[in-house]
Design an enzyme around this catalytic site. Structure first.
Site, PDB file in Angstrom:
ATOM      1  N   SER A   1     -10.969 -20.700  26.687  1.00  0.00           N
ATOM      2  CA  SER A   1     -12.204 -20.041  26.294  1.00  0.00           C
ATOM      3  C   SER A   1     -12.964 -19.548  27.526  1.00  0.00           C
ATOM      4  CB  SER A   1     -13.032 -21.008  25.432  1.00  0.00           C
ATOM      5  OG  SER A   1     -14.079 -20.351  24.775  1.00  0.00           O
TER       6      SER A   1
ATOM      7  N   ASP B   1      -8.250 -17.035  14.947  1.00  0.00           N
ATOM      8  CA  ASP B   1      -9.274 -17.642  15.792  1.00  0.00           C
ATOM      9  C   ASP B   1     -10.617 -17.015  15.437  1.00  0.00           C
ATOM     10  OD1 ASP B   1     -11.028 -18.354  17.853  1.00  0.00           O
ATOM     11  OD2 ASP B   1      -9.521 -18.193  19.427  1.00  0.00           O
TER      12      ASP B   1
ATOM     13  N   HIS C   1      -9.514 -22.037  17.333  1.00  0.00           N
ATOM     14  CA  HIS C   1      -9.879 -21.726  18.713  1.00  0.00           C
ATOM     15  C   HIS C   1      -9.488 -22.833  19.687  1.00  0.00           C
ATOM     16  CE1 HIS C   1     -11.989 -19.526  21.794  1.00  0.00           C
ATOM     17  NE2 HIS C   1     -12.829 -20.526  22.029  1.00  0.00           N
TER      18      HIS C   1
END
Length: 279
Positions: free
Chosen positions: A107, A228, A257
């Protein structure tokens, strides 16, 4: 955390290792850095870590915004962009004496890794980018997944009732029906001080790194799940098309995610292939 003389550098480096709970574990000769994403801490890698301890010395650390770090160390005036997180990462690696490494960033840490590799290209042998996005907001033909109005609604919900927001967001982010992963992600989100969580969310959603992707020289592997909520497939395709280093795309059939939390077995398989395949 800027560096001055060599003695000063050593002292500050040791202090930073302590602040960010840095660990180096494993027996291999190659160095693997695992950098977690927003809302988690280094414990997010617990299900993945054992599979790499034989072949790598693994560096784990907590982003300064993580709930596992004393919030007094989060300087709001400093962490207004991702550059300060890049400073921290590079300072950690310097303090550990790491001169070459493989980097796995989830991320926001994927973007931190990209910026670090641009700044210090010889340091990074390969970047593995998990659930990465150079810009979360839609912009003309670019589909990042969110309209600005949507993000403002998210920020308002976080500010109004952080606990209720976490309870709603964690299952959406995990995506898959894996209650243990939802509980774990909820735990680390709750550990964050709500004002820091909101501040970091704003920083991430206001970031736009599309213009620097071409400066990356290191080979990259983009790992994208089938579904996601934070990063649509078009973003992974955009990264593959625009990163300067030779880039491959690994599609996980799992959802969510946080595949390292919700689907560690398949994630480990893909990560191992990403690390060992020559490009």
């Amino acid at each position: 955390m800027g560096f001055g003389s060599s003695d000063d550098t050593t002292t500050k480096g040791r202090k930073l290792l302590e602040i960010l709970n840095v660990r180096m574990v494993g027996a291999g000769c190659r160095v693997l850095v695992l950098s977690h994403g927003f809302g988690t801490d280094q414990s997010a890698w617990n299900r993945v870590l054992p599979y790499f301890l034989r072949d790598y010395r693994v560096v784990l650390y907590d982003l300064v915004c993580a709930g596992s770090v004393n919030p007094d160390h989060f300087e709001f005036h400093r962490y207004t962009t991702l550059d300060a997180y890049v400073d921290d990462l590079l300072a950690v690696l310097d303090a550990l004496g790491v001169d070459r490494c493989y980097f796995v960033g989830h991320s926001v840490s994927a973007m931190i890794g990209i910026l670090a590799a641009i700044r210090r290209p010889l340091l990074f042998l390969k970047l593995i980018l998990v659930g990465a996005s150079p810009r979360f907001l839609n912009d003309g033909d670019y589909h990042g997944g969110f309209e600005r109005e949507e993000t403002e609604e998210v920020f308002a919900a976080m500010e109004a009732n952080y606990e209720a927001w976490v309870r709603g967001f964690a299952p959406l982010a995990v995506g898959a029906d894996v209650p243990a992963a939802v509980r774990e992600f909820s735990r680390t989100l709750f550990n964050m001080r709500p004002d820091i969580s909101l501040f970091v969310s704003r920083t991430v959603f206001n970031s736009d790194l599309r213009g620097v992707l071409g400066l990356v020289q290191a080979p990259c592997v983009v790992i994208q799940t089938a579904n996601d909520v934070s990063v649509p497939p078009s973003v992974a395709a955009y990264l593959k098309a625009h990163l300067g280093g030779r880039t491959t795309l690994e599609l996980l059939h799992d959802e969510g995610h946080l595949p390292h939390l919700s689907a560690p077995a398949s994630f480990v398989h893909v990560l191992h292939r990403a690390l060992t395949t020559t490009q």
